[in-house]
Motif scaffolding. Structure first.
Motif, PDB file in Angstrom:
ATOM      1  N   CYS A 347       0.750  -1.296  -0.161  1.00 50.09           N
ATOM      2  CA  CYS A 347      -0.029  -0.463   0.511  1.00 50.09           C
ATOM      3  C   CYS A 347       0.578   1.326  -0.192  1.00 50.09           C
ATOM      4  O   CYS A 347       0.668   2.582  -0.677  1.00 50.09           O
ATOM      5  CB  CYS A 347      -0.907  -0.135   1.014  1.00 50.09           C
ATOM      6  N   ALA A 348       2.026   1.157   1.024  1.00 48.17           N
ATOM      7  CA  ALA A 348       2.745   2.456   0.519  1.00 48.17           C
ATOM      8  C   ALA A 348       3.585   2.895  -0.847  1.00 48.17           C
ATOM      9  O   ALA A 348       3.474   4.022  -0.859  1.00 48.17           O
ATOM     10  CB  ALA A 348       3.230   2.817   1.907  1.00 48.17           C
ATOM     11  N   LEU A 349       3.854   1.670  -1.541  1.00 50.47           N
ATOM     12  CA  LEU A 349       4.209   1.995  -2.791  1.00 50.47           C
ATOM     13  C   LEU A 349       3.375   2.555  -3.545  1.00 50.47           C
ATOM     14  O   LEU A 349       3.706   3.200  -4.114  1.00 50.47           O
ATOM     15  CB  LEU A 349       4.622   0.767  -2.880  1.00 50.47           C
ATOM     16  N   GLN A 350       2.650   2.109  -3.576  1.00 49.22           N
ATOM     17  CA  GLN A 350       1.044   2.673  -3.967  1.00 49.22           C
ATOM     18  C   GLN A 350       0.578   4.148  -4.139  1.00 49.22           C
ATOM     19  O   GLN A 350       0.561   4.882  -5.031  1.00 49.22           O
ATOM     20  CB  GLN A 350      -0.165   2.113  -4.801  1.00 49.22           C
ATOM     21  N   ILE A 351       1.168   4.769  -3.228  1.00 47.63           N
ATOM     22  CA  ILE A 351       0.259   5.548  -2.113  1.00 47.63           C
ATOM     23  C   ILE A 351       1.443   7.058  -2.497  1.00 47.63           C
ATOM     24  O   ILE A 351       1.414   7.821  -3.689  1.00 47.63           O
ATOM     25  CB  ILE A 351       0.371   5.424  -0.812  1.00 47.63           C
ATOM     26  N   ASN A 352       2.555   5.892  -2.591  1.00 49.33           N
ATOM     27  CA  ASN A 352       3.670   7.105  -3.289  1.00 49.33           C
ATOM     28  C   ASN A 352       4.384   6.872  -4.562  1.00 49.33           C
ATOM     29  O   ASN A 352       4.147   8.049  -4.785  1.00 49.33           O
ATOM     30  CB  ASN A 352       5.155   6.608  -1.950  1.00 49.33           C
ATOM     31  N   ALA A 353       4.058   6.232  -4.892  1.00 50.52           N
ATOM     32  CA  ALA A 353       3.434   6.086  -6.632  1.00 50.52           C
ATOM     33  C   ALA A 353       2.126   7.195  -7.029  1.00 50.52           C
ATOM     34  O   ALA A 353       2.574   8.230  -7.790  1.00 50.52           O
ATOM     35  CB  ALA A 353       3.617   5.306  -7.233  1.00 50.52           C
ATOM     36  N   TYR A 354       1.247   6.903  -6.491  1.00 49.59           N
ATOM     37  CA  TYR A 354       0.249   8.107  -6.490  1.00 49.59           C
ATOM     38  C   TYR A 354       0.443   9.419  -6.779  1.00 49.59           C
ATOM     39  O   TYR A 354       0.171  10.735  -7.464  1.00 49.59           O
ATOM     40  CB  TYR A 354      -0.895   7.465  -6.174  1.00 49.59           C
ATOM     41  N   PHE A 355       1.023   9.727  -5.451  1.00 47.26           N
ATOM     42  CA  PHE A 355       1.717  11.137  -5.427  1.00 47.26           C
ATOM     43  C   PHE A 355       2.815  11.458  -6.129  1.00 47.26           C
ATOM     44  O   PHE A 355       2.137  12.564  -6.376  1.00 47.26           O
ATOM     45  CB  PHE A 355       1.835  11.237  -3.948  1.00 47.26           C
ATOM     46  N   ASP A 356       3.521  10.567  -6.449  1.00 46.59           N
ATOM     47  CA  ASP A 356       4.390  11.195  -7.260  1.00 46.59           C
ATOM     48  C   ASP A 356       3.651  11.450  -8.832  1.00 46.59           C
ATOM     49  O   ASP A 356       4.219  12.212  -9.079  1.00 46.59           O
ATOM     50  CB  ASP A 356       5.203   9.984  -7.581  1.00 46.59           C
ATOM     51  N   ARG A 357       2.932  10.514  -8.790  1.00 50.57           N
ATOM     52  CA  ARG A 357       1.702  10.549 -10.118  1.00 50.57           C
ATOM     53  C   ARG A 357       1.441  12.203 -10.427  1.00 50.57           C
ATOM     54  O   ARG A 357       1.012  12.981 -11.536  1.00 50.57           O
ATOM     55  CB  ARG A 357       1.339   9.346 -10.421  1.00 50.57           C
ATOM     56  N   ILE A 358       0.754  12.539  -8.974  1.00 49.39           N
ATOM     57  CA  ILE A 358       0.117  14.593  -9.073  1.00 49.39           C
ATOM     58  C   ILE A 358       1.020  15.173  -9.238  1.00 49.39           C
ATOM     59  O   ILE A 358       1.111  15.911  -9.941  1.00 49.39           O
ATOM     60  CB  ILE A 358      -0.768  13.541  -8.036  1.00 49.39           C
ATOM     61  N   GLU A 359       2.259  15.003  -8.369  1.00 47.75           N
ATOM     62  CA  GLU A 359       3.727  16.372  -7.808  1.00 47.75           C
ATOM     63  C   GLU A 359       3.312  16.128 -10.001  1.00 47.75           C
ATOM     64  O   GLU A 359       3.605  17.000 -10.569  1.00 47.75           O
ATOM     65  CB  GLU A 359       4.324  15.132  -7.640  1.00 47.75           C
ATOM     66  N   ALA A 360       4.033  14.823 -10.786  1.00 48.95           N
ATOM     67  CA  ALA A 360       4.229  15.259 -12.403  1.00 48.95           C
ATOM     68  C   ALA A 360       3.351  16.391 -12.724  1.00 48.95           C
ATOM     69  O   ALA A 360       3.370  16.332 -14.313  1.00 48.95           O
ATOM     70  CB  ALA A 360       4.592  13.776 -12.742  1.00 48.95           C
ATOM     71  N   THR A 361       1.860  15.740 -12.996  1.00 45.65           N
ATOM     72  CA  THR A 361       0.341  16.471 -13.478  1.00 45.65           C
ATOM     73  C   THR A 361       0.196  17.730 -13.120  1.00 45.65           C
ATOM     74  O   THR A 361      -0.076  18.457 -13.521  1.00 45.65           O
ATOM     75  CB  THR A 361      -0.664  15.683 -13.417  1.00 45.65           C
ATOM     76  N   ILE A 362       0.781  18.138 -12.039  1.00 46.86           N
ATOM     77  CA  ILE A 362       0.448  20.036 -11.679  1.00 46.86           C
ATOM     78  C   ILE A 362       1.662  21.022 -12.357  1.00 46.86           C
ATOM     79  O   ILE A 362       2.557  20.687 -12.520  1.00 46.86           O
ATOM     80  CB  ILE A 362       0.532  20.200  -9.811  1.00 46.86           C
TER      81      ILE A 362
END
Length: 362
Positions: A347-362
């Protein structure tokens, strides 16, 4: 709004989370812990040993209260004693087929449980932002394939859908009768409802849900049985709506957030809608399997065939947009179940990957 913004908002916040032992609730609990919030959960116990809350050792992440939303006195006592800054209401009887077997339990949990929570908030003499989660099934569905906006008529054929539509009416009544924006300086409450599409993700072992049924079939080396293979649903990874709930809670807090006190749809974009059969085949493919589902239509119970949401209101209000395509959501989900890592690490890996994805699209 990015991860840093959410950490700044939720760090040290007191969050009352109903339904924390459920699939979505456990993921949201982990997110809130990740953001530094202090959480009190209120929910029925888990139903299966494999449930994500158990795998996460959820009792270590929050103050956990095992109780029923229909117990108005206990709910009021626990909420007021905690003095929350934010409330997320996810507790529900969430299964369509079970609602046919247990209609009174479904209406009691989903309608009166929601009313009990809102009524308890009337006694809270401090600011509280409340996000109440319903479902994409609250709309009167004419099966024409229209993407429902929030202004579409509410309705419900099956007891589950009807109970959630009724909960939306209760929410709006309390918002206008007791928590009207024009009287915010008196009650200090902002009430938001979010109508979420179908979610998939790791850690769901519930009955009568597509992904858990697929996982059980794969583990047992047998084909999955599909009741409604051509049903179209707004599939999304579980992190999509949960992060949207967090973003909206931050936006809606305080007097400046009053304009957010309304209802919102949360679902994927139109190009990411899939049939049940398409999702099943892609899930098998992600596991490297060529298994074909067995089709056994169940015509004894009515379920909507076409169900789509218009997510433009949430996008305009908050800047939120889906971070994962449907194909990615299916792959992320399959990867979670295929991995031998402990659930907290996955879960932690996917949460971190998800927030990385958000940061990349801002």
């Amino acid at each position: 709004m990015n991860l840093t913004d959410l950490q700044q908002f939720f760090s040290g916040k007191r969050v009352f989370l109903t339904g924390h032992t459920g699939f979505k609730g456990a993921w949201l609990l982990l997110l809130l812990h990740h953001l530094g919030a202090e959480v009190k959960g209120y929910s029925l116990p888990t139903e299966h040993p494999e449930d994500l809350y158990n795998q996460l050792n959820g009792d270590q992440l929050c103050q956990s209260v095992e109780a029923d939303m229909r117990d108005a006195d206990r709910l009021r006592q626990e909420l007021l004693a905690f003095r929350p800054d934010v409330v997320f209401h996810l507790a529900a009887q969430a299964f369509v087929r079970r609602s046919y077997r247990q209609p009174l339990d479904t209406f009691g949990a989903n309608v009166m449980g929601t009313a009990h929570l809102l009524d308890a908030l009337r006694e809270a003499e401090y600011p509280v932002t409340t996000i109440l989660i319903t479902t994409d099934k609250v709309y009167e569905n004419d099966e024409r394939g229209t993407a429902f906006p929030e202004t579409a008529p509410l309705g419900g054929y099956d007891p589950y859908s009807a109970s959630k539509a009724a909960a939306e009416i209760v929410i709006d009544s309390y918002r206008r009768s007791f928590f009207h924006p024009d009287r915010y300086d008196q009650h200090q409450k902002n009430i938001v409802s979010m109508r979420a599409g179908n979610v998939i993700g790791g850690g769901d072992f519930s009955e009568d849900r597509l992904v858990p049924d697929l996982v059980r079939a794969i583990r047992n080396n047998e084909p999955v049985v599909l009741r409604n293979p051509q049903s179209v649903r707004p599939w999304q990874h579980v992190l999509e709506p949960l992060v949207a709930y967090l973003i909206l809670a931050a936006h809606a807090s305080g007097p400046s957030g009053l304009r957010y006190g309304t209802a919102y749809n949360i679902g994927p974009d139109r190009q990411d809608e899939r049939t049940v059969l398409q999702v099943a085949r892609q899930f098998y493919e992600a596991f490297g399997l060529s298994q074909e589902p067995i089709i056994q239509p169940d015509e004894t119970l009515h379920e909507a065939q076409l169900l789509m949401l218009d997510n433009s209101k949430l996008k305009t209000a908050t800047g939120w947009k889906p971070a994962l395509t449907a194909d990615e959501a299916i792959r992320w989900t399959a990867r979670w179940y295929a991995s031998a890592m402990p659930a907290p690490e996955k879960c932690a890996l996917q949460i971190n990957a998800y927030f990385d994805r958000i940061e990349a699209t801002i």
